[in-house]
Design an enzyme around this catalytic site. Sequence first.
Site, PDB file in Angstrom:
ATOM      1  N   GLY A   1      49.130  30.090  39.675  1.00  0.00           N
ATOM      2  CA  GLY A   1      48.218  29.089  38.436  1.00  0.00           C
ATOM      3  C   GLY A   1      46.916  28.583  38.875  1.00  0.00           C
ATOM      4  N   ALA A   2      46.268  30.335  38.635  1.00  0.00           N
ATOM      5  CA  ALA A   2      44.365  30.360  39.343  1.00  0.00           C
ATOM      6  C   ALA A   2      44.115  30.772  37.661  1.00  0.00           C
ATOM      7  CB  ALA A   2      44.867  32.154  39.980  1.00  0.00           C
TER       8      ALA A   2
ATOM      9  N   ARG B   1      41.719  28.390  37.335  1.00  0.00           N
ATOM     10  CA  ARG B   1      40.775  27.062  37.907  1.00  0.00           C
ATOM     11  C   ARG B   1      41.891  26.715  39.088  1.00  0.00           C
ATOM     12  NH1 ARG B   1      42.803  21.291  34.972  1.00  0.00           N
ATOM     13  NH2 ARG B   1      44.442  21.002  36.495  1.00  0.00           N
TER      14      ARG B   1
ATOM     15  N   ALA C   1      57.895  15.542  48.561  1.00  0.00           N
ATOM     16  CA  ALA C   1      58.666  16.240  48.568  1.00  0.00           C
ATOM     17  C   ALA C   1      58.782  17.543  48.640  1.00  0.00           C
ATOM     18  CB  ALA C   1      59.940  15.905  47.801  1.00  0.00           C
TER      19      ALA C   1
ATOM     20  N   ILE D   1      40.895  18.155  48.211  1.00  0.00           N
ATOM     21  CA  ILE D   1      39.890  19.158  47.967  1.00  0.00           C
ATOM     22  C   ILE D   1      38.895  18.463  46.664  1.00  0.00           C
ATOM     23  CG2 ILE D   1      40.027  21.261  47.611  1.00  0.00           C
ATOM     24  CD1 ILE D   1      42.417  21.597  48.196  1.00  0.00           C
TER      25      ILE D   1
ATOM     26  N   ASP E   1      55.165  31.170  33.692  1.00  0.00           N
ATOM     27  CA  ASP E   1      55.479  30.055  34.078  1.00  0.00           C
ATOM     28  C   ASP E   1      56.577  30.830  35.487  1.00  0.00           C
ATOM     29  OD1 ASP E   1      57.057  28.122  34.967  1.00  0.00           O
ATOM     30  OD2 ASP E   1      57.185  27.273  33.394  1.00  0.00           O
ATOM     31  N   VAL E   2      56.164  30.769  36.966  1.00  0.00           N
ATOM     32  CA  VAL E   2      56.632  31.595  38.059  1.00  0.00           C
ATOM     33  C   VAL E   2      57.746  30.187  37.953  1.00  0.00           C
ATOM     34  CG1 VAL E   2      54.737  32.511  38.785  1.00  0.00           C
ATOM     35  CG2 VAL E   2      54.586  30.308  39.430  1.00  0.00           C
TER      36      VAL E   2
ATOM     37  N   ASN F   1      50.158  29.411  45.024  1.00  0.00           N
ATOM     38  CA  ASN F   1      49.366  28.701  44.941  1.00  0.00           C
ATOM     39  C   ASN F   1      49.649  27.330  43.646  1.00  0.00           C
ATOM     40  OD1 ASN F   1      46.163  27.162  45.055  1.00  0.00           O
ATOM     41  ND2 ASN F   1      46.259  27.484  42.979  1.00  0.00           N
TER      42      ASN F   1
ATOM     43  N   TYR G   1      56.118  15.148  43.993  1.00  0.00           N
ATOM     44  CA  TYR G   1      55.290  15.544  44.963  1.00  0.00           C
ATOM     45  C   TYR G   1      55.071  16.181  46.422  1.00  0.00           C
ATOM     46  CZ  TYR G   1      50.332  18.089  45.870  1.00  0.00           C
ATOM     47  OH  TYR G   1      49.630  19.144  46.351  1.00  0.00           O
TER      48      TYR G   1
HETATM   49  N1  LIG Z   1      43.359  20.100  44.944  1.00  0.00           N
HETATM   50  C1  LIG Z   1      43.728  18.863  46.402  1.00  0.00           C
HETATM   51  O1  LIG Z   1      43.357  17.950  46.317  1.00  0.00           O
HETATM   52  C2  LIG Z   1      44.830  19.357  46.826  1.00  0.00           C
HETATM   53  C3  LIG Z   1      45.221  18.750  48.235  1.00  0.00           C
HETATM   54  C4  LIG Z   1      46.259  19.743  48.872  1.00  0.00           C
HETATM   55  C5  LIG Z   1      47.180  20.653  48.168  1.00  0.00           C
HETATM   56  N2  LIG Z   1      46.694  21.109  46.871  1.00  0.00           N
HETATM   57  C6  LIG Z   1      47.430  22.590  46.087  1.00  0.00           C
HETATM   58  O2  LIG Z   1      46.952  22.902  46.467  1.00  0.00           O
HETATM   59  C7  LIG Z   1      47.085  23.750  45.186  1.00  0.00           C
HETATM   60  C8  LIG Z   1      45.665  23.433  44.112  1.00  0.00           C
HETATM   61  O3  LIG Z   1      45.361  22.686  43.340  1.00  0.00           O
HETATM   62  P1  LIG Z   1      44.789  22.599  42.371  1.00  0.00           P
HETATM   63  O4  LIG Z   1      43.587  21.254  42.924  1.00  0.00           O
HETATM   64  O5  LIG Z   1      43.836  23.979  42.408  1.00  0.00           O
HETATM   65  O6  LIG Z   1      44.921  22.261  41.322  1.00  0.00           O
HETATM   66  P2  LIG Z   1      45.402  22.378  39.116  1.00  0.00           P
HETATM   67  O7  LIG Z   1      46.184  21.423  38.228  1.00  0.00           O
HETATM   68  O8  LIG Z   1      43.324  23.305  39.268  1.00  0.00           O
HETATM   69  O9  LIG Z   1      45.497  23.763  39.440  1.00  0.00           O
HETATM   70  C9  LIG Z   1      46.762  24.098  39.816  1.00  0.00           C
HETATM   71  C10 LIG Z   1      47.423  25.287  38.640  1.00  0.00           C
HETATM   72  O10 LIG Z   1      48.455  25.173  38.608  1.00  0.00           O
HETATM   73  C11 LIG Z   1      48.832  26.631  37.487  1.00  0.00           C
HETATM   74  N3  LIG Z   1      50.569  26.230  37.134  1.00  0.00           N
HETATM   75  C12 LIG Z   1      51.499  24.895  37.876  1.00  0.00           C
HETATM   76  N4  LIG Z   1      52.739  25.360  37.869  1.00  0.00           N
HETATM   77  C13 LIG Z   1      52.851  26.539  37.367  1.00  0.00           C
HETATM   78  C14 LIG Z   1      54.284  27.335  37.599  1.00  0.00           C
HETATM   79  N5  LIG Z   1      55.327  26.800  37.129  1.00  0.00           N
HETATM   80  N6  LIG Z   1      53.334  28.616  36.906  1.00  0.00           N
HETATM   81  C15 LIG Z   1      52.395  29.464  36.877  1.00  0.00           C
HETATM   82  N7  LIG Z   1      51.604  28.402  36.754  1.00  0.00           N
HETATM   83  C16 LIG Z   1      51.466  26.957  37.231  1.00  0.00           C
HETATM   84  C17 LIG Z   1      48.615  25.035  36.745  1.00  0.00           C
HETATM   85  O11 LIG Z   1      48.669  25.040  34.976  1.00  0.00           O
HETATM   86  C18 LIG Z   1      47.791  25.643  37.679  1.00  0.00           C
HETATM   87  O12 LIG Z   1      46.555  25.387  36.586  1.00  0.00           O
HETATM   88  C19 LIG Z   1      48.473  23.421  44.648  1.00  0.00           C
HETATM   89  O13 LIG Z   1      49.515  24.351  44.697  1.00  0.00           O
HETATM   90  C20 LIG Z   1      48.346  21.778  44.943  1.00  0.00           C
HETATM   91  O14 LIG Z   1      49.394  20.934  45.236  1.00  0.00           O
HETATM   92  C21 LIG Z   1      45.246  20.585  45.906  1.00  0.00           C
END
Ligand SMILES: NC(=O)c1ccc[n+]([C@@H]2O[C@H](COP(=O)([O-])OP(=O)(O)OC[C@H]3O[C@@H](n4cnc5c(N)ncnc54)[C@H](O)[C@@H]3O)[C@@H](O)[C@H]2O)c1
Length: 244
Positions: free
Chosen positions: A10-11, A13, A157, A187, A62-63, A89, A155
Amino acid sequence: MKNKVAIVTGARRGLGEAICYQLAKDGYDIVVNDMVEKEQVDKVVKHIEENYSTNAIGVMADVSKEEEVLKLLEIVKNRFNHIDVLINNAAIVEDMEIKERSTELFNETIRNNVTSTYLMSKYIGREMFEKKHGKIINISSTNGINAFFPTSIDYDASKAAVISLTHNFALEYAPYVFVNSIAPGWINTEMNKQLPKDLIKEETDKIYLKRFAEVEEIASFVSFMVSDACSYLNGEIIKLDGGY
Ligand SMILES: NC(=O)c1ccc[n+]([C@@H]2O[C@H](COP(=O)([O-])OP(=O)(O)OC[C@H]3O[C@@H](n4cnc5c(N)ncnc54)[C@H](O)[C@@H]3O)[C@@H](O)[C@H]2O)c1
């Protein structure tokens, strides 16, 4: 000596992208994964190649799907032939009232957030275990520890399940593979950009540091957790929420 290799799911962005840059800066070759926006994944790869003296490849997968995880593993093994670090991630989130949430969307969140972490840890973790070396970091959330808004029940859960996966895989792969988790609070990422302004203000007021985390602040902690300096932390969940 060959560079260490890190896979970040999920990298394209957000936090995943920042973790890629941090680990590249640390000298890792990087596998940049996402399931959408190949051009964005290519950009992250290009940025790594142009700014750090390490290699990077993009792998669209799609992991949460077993056959795609197995394909990713093949690609990585052919290109690098060893894997040192896995950052689980990838996740999705879609807030809505429970009464409006479909069972399909509930299951979709569990699949993308939990099944993905399970499958990647199962297959990549096994590779690491056989080589008696590796570190896995699962990105959970403070939502997996406490409930704040039932509008993200699926989310939350999923993030609680990620914590349980962390404990189980740490046991499964002991003593060779370290499996830990970070539970960030708010974040500053795209995921939160569409939130109402008054909610962002209310939540910011509750944080001791009076601001959301920047992605680089979480990424630098990941960097420490996968480093050799972090040699006695295993099966642990680190809350990183600035005080809340
Ligand atoms: N943003 C926040 O406030 C926050 C807070 C706590 C935890 N997190 C966690 O941090 C991590 C990153 O968050 P973010 O804000 O950068 O989110 P984001 O939505 O910007 O990035 C997540 C990425 O994961 C990809 N993705 C989703 N399912 C996928 C799959 N099955 N296979 C491959 N890629 C997949 C999406 O396409 C996306 O690019 C996530 O695990 C999120 O739950 C975020």
